[in-house]
Structure formats: structure tokens, C-alpha cells
Design an enzyme around this catalytic site. Structure first.
Site, PDB file in Angstrom:
ATOM      1  N   THR A   1       8.494 -73.328 -11.600  1.00  0.00           N
ATOM      2  CA  THR A   1       9.185 -73.395 -12.892  1.00  0.00           C
ATOM      3  C   THR A   1      10.145 -74.593 -12.847  1.00  0.00           C
ATOM      4  O   THR A   1       9.738 -75.710 -13.120  1.00  0.00           O
ATOM      5  CB  THR A   1       9.926 -72.087 -13.222  1.00  0.00           C
ATOM      6  OG1 THR A   1      10.736 -71.696 -12.103  1.00  0.00           O
ATOM      7  CG2 THR A   1       8.944 -70.978 -13.552  1.00  0.00           C
TER       8      THR A   1
ATOM      9  N   LYS B   1       7.796 -70.192  -4.659  1.00  0.00           N
ATOM     10  CA  LYS B   1       8.534 -70.897  -5.689  1.00  0.00           C
ATOM     11  C   LYS B   1       9.918 -70.291  -5.798  1.00  0.00           C
ATOM     12  O   LYS B   1      10.131 -69.115  -5.523  1.00  0.00           O
ATOM     13  CB  LYS B   1       7.811 -70.847  -7.038  1.00  0.00           C
ATOM     14  CG  LYS B   1       7.697 -69.495  -7.715  1.00  0.00           C
ATOM     15  CD  LYS B   1       8.888 -69.018  -8.503  1.00  0.00           C
ATOM     16  CE  LYS B   1       9.326 -70.026  -9.527  1.00  0.00           C
ATOM     17  NZ  LYS B   1      10.544 -69.482 -10.274  1.00  0.00           N
TER      18      LYS B   1
ATOM     19  N   THR C   1      14.613 -65.148  -8.468  1.00  0.00           N
ATOM     20  CA  THR C   1      13.470 -65.660  -9.207  1.00  0.00           C
ATOM     21  C   THR C   1      12.689 -66.460  -8.207  1.00  0.00           C
ATOM     22  O   THR C   1      12.671 -67.666  -8.228  1.00  0.00           O
ATOM     23  CB  THR C   1      13.875 -66.560 -10.378  1.00  0.00           C
ATOM     24  OG1 THR C   1      14.510 -65.761 -11.341  1.00  0.00           O
ATOM     25  CG2 THR C   1      12.667 -67.137 -11.076  1.00  0.00           C
TER      26      THR C   1
ATOM     27  N   GLU D   1      18.687 -75.290  -8.008  1.00  0.00           N
ATOM     28  CA  GLU D   1      18.810 -76.114  -9.216  1.00  0.00           C
ATOM     29  C   GLU D   1      20.039 -77.015  -9.142  1.00  0.00           C
ATOM     30  O   GLU D   1      21.172 -76.536  -8.998  1.00  0.00           O
ATOM     31  CB  GLU D   1      18.870 -75.217 -10.453  1.00  0.00           C
ATOM     32  CG  GLU D   1      17.526 -74.581 -10.752  1.00  0.00           C
ATOM     33  CD  GLU D   1      17.568 -73.510 -11.817  1.00  0.00           C
ATOM     34  OE1 GLU D   1      16.504 -73.200 -12.351  1.00  0.00           O
ATOM     35  OE2 GLU D   1      18.661 -72.984 -12.100  1.00  0.00           O
TER      36      GLU D   1
ATOM     37  N   ASN E   1      20.816 -74.945 -16.527  1.00  0.00           N
ATOM     38  CA  ASN E   1      20.813 -73.560 -16.991  1.00  0.00           C
ATOM     39  C   ASN E   1      21.463 -73.366 -18.364  1.00  0.00           C
ATOM     40  O   ASN E   1      21.260 -72.330 -18.983  1.00  0.00           O
ATOM     41  CB  ASN E   1      21.476 -72.661 -15.945  1.00  0.00           C
ATOM     42  CG  ASN E   1      20.546 -72.411 -14.776  1.00  0.00           C
ATOM     43  OD1 ASN E   1      19.619 -71.628 -14.869  1.00  0.00           O
ATOM     44  ND2 ASN E   1      20.783 -73.129 -13.685  1.00  0.00           N
TER      45      ASN E   1
ATOM     46  N   SER F   1      15.428 -74.001 -24.026  1.00  0.00           N
ATOM     47  CA  SER F   1      15.032 -75.103 -24.909  1.00  0.00           C
ATOM     48  C   SER F   1      14.538 -76.297 -24.133  1.00  0.00           C
ATOM     49  O   SER F   1      14.115 -77.279 -24.723  1.00  0.00           O
ATOM     50  CB  SER F   1      16.207 -75.501 -25.797  1.00  0.00           C
ATOM     51  OG  SER F   1      17.332 -75.831 -25.006  1.00  0.00           O
TER      52      SER F   1
END
Length: 407
Positions: free
Chosen positions: A153, A179, A190, A276, A402, A407
Site C-alpha cells: 500500500t 507488507k 497494517t 511511513e 496520513n 485522497s
């Protein structure tokens, strides 16, 4: 002693009788978003699932199907988590299993399901089912790298490792893809991890080995303190190596478990490294605790602290945040005994000794913290138990990523 060989440029489809593929089905705008892993031979499987009470539909379905004595396929989509989608989501996850099973000549119970992506959106089943049918025509013995891409992702690179070792003179291969980048916290996150092997092992022993291994690997990483609705780790073994079956905690089990531990820790570190917006991989080595529970509580507390993570992003040798996070860990220890050091290829520097700050070279500390990998070494001097945890710094980019994820 297990002699473990890391096989460079190998992946899950280099394990005998395993095939896979990863395709773009249309769930995402451009990137690959659908993966199938398939064993041509019957296989046993074991799994561990999220602790989040809002367990996603694929988790519910896979918890049901993992009870089967034979598991030969896993179907995974990315871009849509199929979480918090009610009865429709459960039906859709079962439909994914059935479509895959029909294409591969299996029963639905022999297929596990995983999803990752945005929470709350219904799966576009026309796209998903068409994609599964298309993917099943492309399954191959060279599809491992595409499979690793299709489960991503916000990941910035694929996460994979393959190792080889011997049991009873037979070559055993163990390979995994994973992942994970955000929403990562102890009790998994996640994150998805899929491990395959040709080892001959019973379902019960595979389950025991996997769950014990997870406690020391994926459950010891933290990126941001959030535990996801979708995380799972699945292990499959098709028994084609023809070693003497592992059905007890014998020497072969110990050798297999050591290899599994190594593989899972390496995948866990790759997930932590790819947090991230991360610029640094942080490792916490917690030494000499009274109990293993105390060691893990301390290591997890430090690696989960947003203030510690922020200090490392700023390359600030702020030992106060580290000892503060130890203090609220709920572990038993004696504060007046604790030592804290930083270490990596630049060198080693002690900042805290016997519960007090010591004079240290700020420039050396800054140089150590400027590197991509830093090890925080903490000595409780209270016992013999140790634990290791992994995480990353907390950067401006984490908030940017985040703040606009949907979007």
C-alpha cells in the site's frame, strides 16, 4: 547448530511446488493490487491475526478457513481493506475465496483471504472477481516478485527474504513476503506476512512455531502506535522436502524454529525500516531484565514512544525521553541501576549510567544519530533476560502521508 544460508534474489516461488502472481485488477488506479499464492501440493497452514476488535472481513473468513487440514491458496487484495463493511463485507470475503477455489480446483475452505487498504469502503466485487479469474491464469513459478509488489500500500519497497537449511540431509527452503509501513504497533499492525516452505511438519507444530516466532518479531515492532483491523501472518508448508515429519519439539523442530525466527525478524525489521516517512531504523536492545516479560515491556515502551521517535528524527541525544518511556512501561526494574548507550557503525557512546546522566561527546552523539540505523542499548542490570524491538523515527512526512491517506 543450524547452518542458514540467505538466498539472494530468490522469493516464494523458488520454494518447490509454490506458484504465485501479482496483477493490476483495477482496485488501485495504476499499481498491482491483487495477489494469489498457490501450492500445487496439499499443504498445512497456520496463522495469527489482529487483536483489534474491529477485525476485518478477510480476518473473519481466514479464521474460519484456517481450521481446514489442507490449505493450498491465499488470495490478497490491496487498496481496499474490506473492514467495517458489515455482512456484505463478510459475504464478499467468502466470495473471494470461492472464486479462487473454483479457478484452482479447490474447495473454498482450502483458500485463505487477506485485504489491506482503506477502511470502510465496500469491495468492488465485479473488479475483484474478474481480477481473481485473470490472476489465476497467470500464476507461475516466477511470479513471486510480482506477488510481493501486489500486496503493497504505502510501502516504498518490497519486503522479501528466502533462506535455506538442511534437515535429515534434505534441503529446506523457507521464504516470505510482507507488507507494512504505517499503522504498525505491537500485536502486529497494517502488516501482512506470507511464509511458505517445503518442510514436512504437522499443522499443530507449524502453528506453535509460528505463534512463538511472531511474539519475538512482528509483535516487537512499532511505527506509530496503531494496531490495524487487517493484520495477519500466514505460514504454509507443503511437506515436499521429505524430511522426517516434525510432529514434536525435537531437534529438527528447533532447527526449523531458528530459521523461522530469523526470517520473521528480518521481515519485521524491513517493515520497521519502511515506516511511513521514516529516515531511520531504530533498534532497542534491552538487556539483563528480571523476566522476559519485563524485557519486552521495556523494549516495546521505548520503541513505541512518539517523543523518542521525534528526538531521533531531530538527531537529538535526548536520553530523558528514553528513561521516561521505561518508567511508564509497567515493567519491574531498579531505576538506579540503568545504563543507556547508542551504537552503530560510527561508534558507541554512553549517555546514562547507574540511573544518572554521564558526560558525553555531543558531536559523537550527533554523528551516531545522523546514520540510518541506530541501536539503543539499555542495561537494567537486574537479571538475565533480554529482548529486542524495532521501529523508526517520526518525521514531518508521516503526518503528510496520513493527513491525506483517503485522497
Amino acid at each position: 547448530m543450524t547452518k542458514l544460508k540467505i538466498l539472494e534474489n530468490k522469493t516464494i516461488t523458488d520454494v518447490p511446488y509454490f506458484k504465485a502472481t501479482g496483477i493490476h485488477s483495477g482496485v488501485k488506479r495504476k499499481r498491482k493490487d491483487l495477489c494469489i499464492i498457490y501450492s500445487e501440493k496439499e499443504a498445512v497452514a497456520a496463522a495469527a491475526f489482529t487483536q483489534n476488535k474491529f477485525a476485518a472481513a478477510p480476518v473473519v473468513v481466514s479464521k474460519d478457513h484456517i481450521q481446514s487440514n489442507n490449505t493450498q491458496a491465499i488470495v490478497i487484495n490491496s487498496g481496499n481493506a474490506n473492514a467495517c463493511t458489515g455482512d456484505e463485507g463478510i459475504d464478499n470475503a467468502y466470495s473471494m475465496a470461492k472464486t479462487t477455489a473454483d479457478c484452482l480446483g479447490l474447495s473454498s475452505k482450502e483458500v485463505l483471504v487477506a485485504s489491506t487498504g482503506i477502511i470502510g469502503l465496500p469491495l468492488p466485487m465485479a473488479i475483484i472477481n474478474a481480477g481473481i479469474k485473470n490472476a489465476c491464469t497467470q500464476i507461475s513459478s516466477t511470479g513471486g516478485n510480482c506477488a510481493a509488489e501486489a500486496i503493497m500500500t504505502t510501502d516504498t519497497f518490497t519486503k522479501k527474504i528466502t533462506v535455506e537449511f538442511d534437515l535429515d540431509g534434505k534441503k529446506i527452503l523457507l521464504s516470505g513476503i510482507a507488507k507494512g509501513s504505517g499503522m504498525i504497533h505491537p500485536n502486529m499492525a497494517t502488516m501482512l506476512s506470507f511464509i511458505v516452505s517445503n518442510v514436512n511438519i504437522s499443522k499443530d507444530m507449524l502453528s506453535i512455531a509460528l505463534k512463538e516466532s511472531i511474539d519475538d518479531s512482528y509483535n516487537m515492532i512499532s511505527v506509530d502506535g496503531d494496531t490495524s483491523t487487517n493484520d495477519m501472518v500466514i505460514g504454509m508448508a507443503n511437506k515436499t522436502a521429505n524430511n522426517t515429519i516434525i510432529d514434536s519439539k525435537d531437534d529438527n523442530y528447533i532447527k526449523f524454529k531458528k530459521a523461522l525466527d530469523f526470517l520473521n525478524k528480518e521481515l519485521a525489521k524491513l517493515i520497521a525500516k519502511d515506516g511511513e516517512g521514516a529516515t531511520k531504523l531504530i533498534e532497542v536492545s534491552l538487556n539483563n531484565a528480571k523476566t522476559l516479560k519485563d524485557a519486552k515491556l521495556c523494549a516495546k515502551s521505548v520503541i513505541s514512544s512518539s517523543l523518542v521517535k521525534s528526538a531521533f528524527f531531530g538527531e537529538d541525544a535526548n536520553w530523558g525521553r528514553i528513561v521516561c518511556s521505561l518508567g511508564y512501561s509497567n515493567a519491574e526494574f531498579s531505576p538506579e541501576k540503568i545504563d543507556v548507550s547508542f551504537q552503530n557503525k560510527i561508534g558507541n557512546i554512553q549517555l546514562f549510567k547507574d540511573g544518572k546522566e554521564v558526560s558525553f561527546d555531543e558531536e559523537l552523539a550527533k554523528n551516531i544519530l545522523s546514520e540510518e540505523h541506530i541501536n539503543i542499548i539499555i542495561d537494567l542490570k537486574d537479571g538475565e533476560h533480554c529482548a529486542t524491538a524495532w521501529g523508526c523515527d517520526l518525521s514531518f512526512d508521516y503526518v503528510k502521508i496520513n493527513a491525506s491517506y483517503r485522497s
